[in-house]
Design a protein around this motif. Structure first.
Motif, PDB file in Angstrom:
ATOM      1  N   ASP A 182       0.832  -1.201   0.000  1.00  0.00           N
ATOM      2  CA  ASP A 182       0.000   0.000   0.000  1.00  0.00           C
ATOM      3  C   ASP A 182       0.869   1.255   0.000  1.00  0.00           C
ATOM      4  OD1 ASP A 182       0.062   1.235   2.999  1.00  0.00           O
ATOM      5  OD2 ASP A 182       0.176  -0.955   3.102  1.00  0.00           O
ATOM      6  N   ARG A 183       0.232   2.386  -0.359  1.00  0.00           N
ATOM      7  CA  ARG A 183       0.954   3.628  -0.569  1.00  0.00           C
ATOM      8  C   ARG A 183       1.719   4.090   0.669  1.00  0.00           C
ATOM      9  NH1 ARG A 183      -2.602   8.860  -0.902  1.00  0.00           N
ATOM     10  NH2 ARG A 183      -2.639   8.307   1.297  1.00  0.00           N
ATOM     11  N   THR A 184       1.089   4.051   1.831  1.00  0.00           N
ATOM     12  CA  THR A 184       1.739   4.520   3.056  1.00  0.00           C
ATOM     13  C   THR A 184       2.943   3.664   3.405  1.00  0.00           C
ATOM     14  OG1 THR A 184      -0.363   5.392   3.890  1.00  0.00           O
ATOM     15  CG2 THR A 184       1.403   5.047   5.490  1.00  0.00           C
ATOM     16  N   THR A 185       2.789   2.347   3.292  1.00  0.00           N
ATOM     17  CA  THR A 185       3.903   1.439   3.582  1.00  0.00           C
ATOM     18  C   THR A 185       5.035   1.640   2.587  1.00  0.00           C
ATOM     19  OG1 THR A 185       2.367  -0.192   4.483  1.00  0.00           O
ATOM     20  CG2 THR A 185       4.569  -0.972   3.888  1.00  0.00           C
ATOM     21  N   ALA A 186       4.691   1.858   1.319  1.00  0.00           N
ATOM     22  CA  ALA A 186       5.721   2.095   0.307  1.00  0.00           C
ATOM     23  C   ALA A 186       6.516   3.356   0.630  1.00  0.00           C
ATOM     24  CB  ALA A 186       5.080   2.215  -1.073  1.00  0.00           C
ATOM     25  N   GLY A 187       5.825   4.412   1.082  1.00  0.00           N
ATOM     26  CA  GLY A 187       6.513   5.636   1.487  1.00  0.00           C
ATOM     27  C   GLY A 187       7.406   5.403   2.690  1.00  0.00           C
ATOM     28  N   MET A 188       6.938   4.561   3.625  1.00  0.00           N
ATOM     29  CA  MET A 188       7.742   4.259   4.794  1.00  0.00           C
ATOM     30  C   MET A 188       8.984   3.456   4.423  1.00  0.00           C
ATOM     31  SD  MET A 188       6.554   5.745   7.416  1.00  0.00           S
ATOM     32  CE  MET A 188       7.594   4.899   8.613  1.00  0.00           C
ATOM     33  N   LEU A 189       8.854   2.553   3.454  1.00  0.00           N
ATOM     34  CA  LEU A 189      10.023   1.774   3.016  1.00  0.00           C
ATOM     35  C   LEU A 189      11.083   2.695   2.398  1.00  0.00           C
ATOM     36  CD1 LEU A 189       8.299  -1.401   1.509  1.00  0.00           C
ATOM     37  CD2 LEU A 189       9.746  -1.297   3.555  1.00  0.00           C
ATOM     38  N   LEU A 190      10.629   3.678   1.628  1.00  0.00           N
ATOM     39  CA  LEU A 190      11.582   4.649   1.094  1.00  0.00           C
ATOM     40  C   LEU A 190      12.216   5.444   2.235  1.00  0.00           C
ATOM     41  CD1 LEU A 190      12.978   6.154  -1.200  1.00  0.00           C
ATOM     42  CD2 LEU A 190      10.959   7.631  -1.383  1.00  0.00           C
ATOM     43  N   ALA A 191      11.402   5.790   3.229  1.00  0.00           N
ATOM     44  CA  ALA A 191      11.930   6.535   4.375  1.00  0.00           C
ATOM     45  C   ALA A 191      12.982   5.718   5.118  1.00  0.00           C
ATOM     46  CB  ALA A 191      10.795   6.905   5.328  1.00  0.00           C
ATOM     47  N   ILE A 192      12.745   4.411   5.248  1.00  0.00           N
ATOM     48  CA  ILE A 192      13.737   3.552   5.903  1.00  0.00           C
ATOM     49  C   ILE A 192      15.043   3.559   5.117  1.00  0.00           C
ATOM     50  CG2 ILE A 192      14.289   1.146   6.470  1.00  0.00           C
ATOM     51  CD1 ILE A 192      11.306   0.762   7.098  1.00  0.00           C
ATOM     52  N   THR A 193      14.917   3.487   3.798  1.00  0.00           N
ATOM     53  CA  THR A 193      16.107   3.523   2.949  1.00  0.00           C
ATOM     54  C   THR A 193      16.910   4.803   3.188  1.00  0.00           C
ATOM     55  OG1 THR A 193      14.896   2.301   1.257  1.00  0.00           O
ATOM     56  CG2 THR A 193      16.923   3.369   0.567  1.00  0.00           C
ATOM     57  N   MET A 194      16.195   5.918   3.318  1.00  0.00           N
ATOM     58  CA  MET A 194      16.868   7.193   3.509  1.00  0.00           C
ATOM     59  C   MET A 194      17.408   7.356   4.928  1.00  0.00           C
ATOM     60  SD  MET A 194      16.627   8.717   0.551  1.00  0.00           S
ATOM     61  CE  MET A 194      16.822   7.091  -0.152  1.00  0.00           C
ATOM     62  N   VAL A 195      16.625   6.938   5.925  1.00  0.00           N
ATOM     63  CA  VAL A 195      17.008   7.188   7.312  1.00  0.00           C
ATOM     64  C   VAL A 195      18.216   6.362   7.717  1.00  0.00           C
ATOM     65  CG1 VAL A 195      15.654   5.442   8.573  1.00  0.00           C
ATOM     66  CG2 VAL A 195      15.983   7.737   9.559  1.00  0.00           C
ATOM     67  N   LEU A 196      18.446   5.249   7.028  1.00  0.00           N
ATOM     68  CA  LEU A 196      19.650   4.465   7.310  1.00  0.00           C
ATOM     69  C   LEU A 196      20.906   5.272   7.064  1.00  0.00           C
ATOM     70  CD1 LEU A 196      18.670   1.000   5.792  1.00  0.00           C
ATOM     71  CD2 LEU A 196      19.226   1.458   8.186  1.00  0.00           C
ATOM     72  N   GLY A 197      20.786   6.271   6.202  1.00  0.00           N
ATOM     73  CA  GLY A 197      21.937   7.111   5.930  1.00  0.00           C
ATOM     74  C   GLY A 197      22.360   7.968   7.103  1.00  0.00           C
ATOM     75  N   VAL A 198      21.468   8.173   8.090  1.00  0.00           N
ATOM     76  CA  VAL A 198      21.808   9.034   9.221  1.00  0.00           C
ATOM     77  C   VAL A 198      22.920   8.414  10.066  1.00  0.00           C
ATOM     78  CG1 VAL A 198      20.954  10.184  11.285  1.00  0.00           C
ATOM     79  CG2 VAL A 198      19.519  10.087   9.226  1.00  0.00           C
ATOM     80  N   PRO A 199      22.725   7.223  10.658  1.00  0.00           N
ATOM     81  CA  PRO A 199      23.821   6.665  11.459  1.00  0.00           C
ATOM     82  C   PRO A 199      25.048   6.286  10.634  1.00  0.00           C
ATOM     83  CG  PRO A 199      22.058   5.045  11.223  1.00  0.00           C
ATOM     84  CD  PRO A 199      21.539   6.339  10.671  1.00  0.00           C
ATOM     85  N   VAL A 200      24.807   5.742   9.438  1.00  0.00           N
ATOM     86  CA  VAL A 200      25.950   5.310   8.625  1.00  0.00           C
ATOM     87  C   VAL A 200      26.772   6.513   8.176  1.00  0.00           C
ATOM     88  CG1 VAL A 200      26.677   4.039   6.580  1.00  0.00           C
ATOM     89  CG2 VAL A 200      24.701   3.249   7.877  1.00  0.00           C
ATOM     90  N   SER A 201      26.103   7.629   7.864  1.00  0.00           N
ATOM     91  CA  SER A 201      26.819   8.830   7.435  1.00  0.00           C
ATOM     92  C   SER A 201      27.649   9.441   8.559  1.00  0.00           C
ATOM     93  CB  SER A 201      25.829   9.878   6.905  1.00  0.00           C
ATOM     94  OG  SER A 201      25.223   9.437   5.721  1.00  0.00           O
ATOM     95  N   LEU A 202      27.259   9.198   9.796  1.00  0.00           N
ATOM     96  CA  LEU A 202      28.038   9.695  10.920  1.00  0.00           C
ATOM     97  C   LEU A 202      29.295   8.859  11.158  1.00  0.00           C
ATOM     98  CD1 LEU A 202      25.185  10.558  13.446  1.00  0.00           C
ATOM     99  CD2 LEU A 202      26.631  12.170  12.197  1.00  0.00           C
ATOM    100  N   VAL A 203      29.291   7.644  10.611  1.00  0.00           N
ATOM    101  CA  VAL A 203      30.415   6.733  10.812  1.00  0.00           C
ATOM    102  C   VAL A 203      31.374   6.734   9.625  1.00  0.00           C
ATOM    103  CG1 VAL A 203      31.074   4.316  11.121  1.00  0.00           C
ATOM    104  CG2 VAL A 203      29.101   5.243  12.358  1.00  0.00           C
ATOM    105  N   VAL A 204      30.820   6.713   8.396  1.00  0.00           N
ATOM    106  CA  VAL A 204      31.650   6.523   7.209  1.00  0.00           C
ATOM    107  C   VAL A 204      32.666   7.649   6.987  1.00  0.00           C
ATOM    108  CG1 VAL A 204      31.601   6.426   4.684  1.00  0.00           C
ATOM    109  CG2 VAL A 204      30.081   4.967   6.012  1.00  0.00           C
ATOM    110  N   PRO A 205      32.278   8.941   6.980  1.00  0.00           N
ATOM    111  CA  PRO A 205      33.284   9.979   6.694  1.00  0.00           C
ATOM    112  C   PRO A 205      34.441  10.021   7.693  1.00  0.00           C
ATOM    113  CG  PRO A 205      31.075  10.832   6.347  1.00  0.00           C
ATOM    114  CD  PRO A 205      30.918   9.509   7.032  1.00  0.00           C
TER     115      PRO A 205
END
Length: 445
Positions: free
Chosen positions: A297-320
């Motif tokens: 469904d549309r809401t879940t699909a948006g949340m899956l994209l959000a999960i994809t993006m939000v993973l960048g928060v902790p990983v971006s604090l570690v990688v650089p």
């Protein structure tokens, strides 16, 4: 970094900061007023001067302004992606138009990025970034006021503002926080990922609450307005000390005169940047629709994209920070690229078997973006080179990546399924890894 040459106290000439511009005046003594043979007393050196050419003062408030500006660099894209089906239905748009809409951001990023270094030099970083946030805000509002053409035009306008920030903010980080490049790059990219995630997650809910996707999409202009206010309060050009070199001191190294366009390494980094952007904007533009076509469904699909993006928060604090501690970043490219390939192939073969796992793998792998920014800084010796390489990588790189979202959607339309599109994307990621291994080797332009 700033170079100033002492002049006569009455002379206002200076040699500006990055990139170095202007030249010192040369004064010839008047023979009618020549000084005696004995040396005259030394004149006091001019005090520090303020100017648009000087670096911004690296304060805590500026770091907050950088983070908040970064948080605005993706909602313009992810907010529409999360309600793309409703946008298309309400406007009666075709698949080709939808593919064009997903490609507009990267095209604009590529075109507008060419002007970013000039804007930074001409108006100073404070004004250039501030004006870009104004353009972004206007574009977010304008694009929801009419039909398909206005939506495309407004999105292009908003993304023009984003493009300038994309190029200049990493330069601000290197100039204003030279001892914290890894940490601040992590904060910048983490804020960017958080903004992308929030844009994807909240827009479907805002659409339900406000009653239209237009109002939901326009809401993100409030976030860019907040960023503009904080940036206006925090961005201040510092003093550019004009100190005469001591007698016998070695002159400063001359500015780089060879264009980065002639550097093979610069081209490797540019194409590497372009391919990681191709992955990111293809995922941001199409992942919700792929999920919806698989029965989500549309809401879940948006949340899956959000999960994809939000993973960048902790990983971006570690990688650089991690990348700056190692001589080579090639192994990080291989690791992150392999995770993305695994997620894309999983999505192609069994999209509904483990969608959470696929988006986690893809989202973690997409953190090659902050790594690409760090590589740009590490492969350059001066802030001027950083600005030039950043502009080259982002302008040409984004133009390369623009083909991704468009071709991804068209290929799906031709084949009737997403499978072939995702196999092609996995092949592109193999090329990304190969180029990243070369770009990650320790050396400078």
């Amino acid at each position: 970094m700033s170079v100033h040459i002492a002049t006569d106290p009455g002379d206002d000439a200076t040699v500006g900061t990055h990139p170095v511009t202007g030249a010192a005046d040369q004064t010839t003594a008047d023979p009618t007023t020549a000084a005696p043979a004995t040396a005259p007393p030394a004149e006091p050196a001019p005090g520090p001067r303020q100017g648009r050419g000087a670096a911004l003062v690296g304060s805590t408030l500026l770091a907050v302004g950088v983070a908040l500006a970064a948080a605005n660099l993706r909602p313009a894209v992810t907010s529409l992606a999360s309600v793309l089906g409703d946008v298309r239905a309400s406007l009666g748009a075709t698949t080709a138009w939808t593919s064009l809409l997903t490609a507009v951001p990267t095209v604009c990023f590529g075109v507008a990025a060419f002007a970013a270094p000039w804007l930074g030099r001409r108006f100073g970083m404070a004004r250039a970034v501030g004006a870009s946030l104004v353009v972004l805000t206007l574009g977010l509002v304008l694009r929801v006021l009419d039909g398909p053409a206005v939506l495309l035009g407004g999105t292009f306008t908003a993304c023009a503002g984003i493009a300038v920030c994309n190029v200049l903010i990493p330069v601000v980080v290197k100039e204003s926080f030279p001892d914290k490049v890894g940490f601040l790059t992590g904060v910048y990219t983490a804020a960017l990922a958080a903004g992308a995630a929030v844009g994807a997650a909240l827009t479907p809910t805002l659409e339900t609450v406000l009653g239209s996707w237009q109002l939901a999409a326009a809401t993100w202009a409030l976030l860019s307005t907040a960023a503009l206010l904080v940036w206006s309060a925090s961005a201040r050009h510092g003093a550019a000390p004009a100190v005469a070199p001591a007698h016998g001191a070695r002159p400063a190294a001359p500015a780089r005169r060879t264009s980065v366009l002639r550097s093979p390494l610069a081209w490797v980094i540019t194409v590497f940047f372009g391919l990681q952007s191709l992955l990111a904007y293809t995922v941001m533009g199409w992942l919700p629709q792929i999920m919806a076509d698989s029965g989500v469904d549309r809401t879940t699909a948006g949340m899956l994209l959000a999960i994809t993006m939000v993973l960048g928060v902790p990983v971006s604090l570690v990688v650089p920070p991690l990348a700056t501690r190692w001589g080579s970043q090639s192994w990080l490219v291989v690791l992150l690229g392999s995770l993305s390939i695994a997620g894309i192939l999983g999505l192609a073969i069994a999209p509904v078997a483990a969608p959470g796992l696929w988006v986690v793998l893809i989202g973690t792998g997409m953190c090659v973006f902050p790594l690409a920014l760090v590589i740009i800084s590490l492969r350059t010796a001066t802030a001027a080179d950083t600005a030039n390489l950043s502009a080259m990588a982002q302008s040409i790189g984004y133009l390369i990546s623009a083909a991704g979202p468009f071709a991804f959607g068209v290929l799906r339309d031709v084949t009737g399924a997403w499978t072939v599109s995702m196999y092609v994307l996995a092949g592109v990621l193999v090329a990304l890894i190969a180029l990243g291994v070369i770009a990650g080797r320790p050396r400078t332009l």
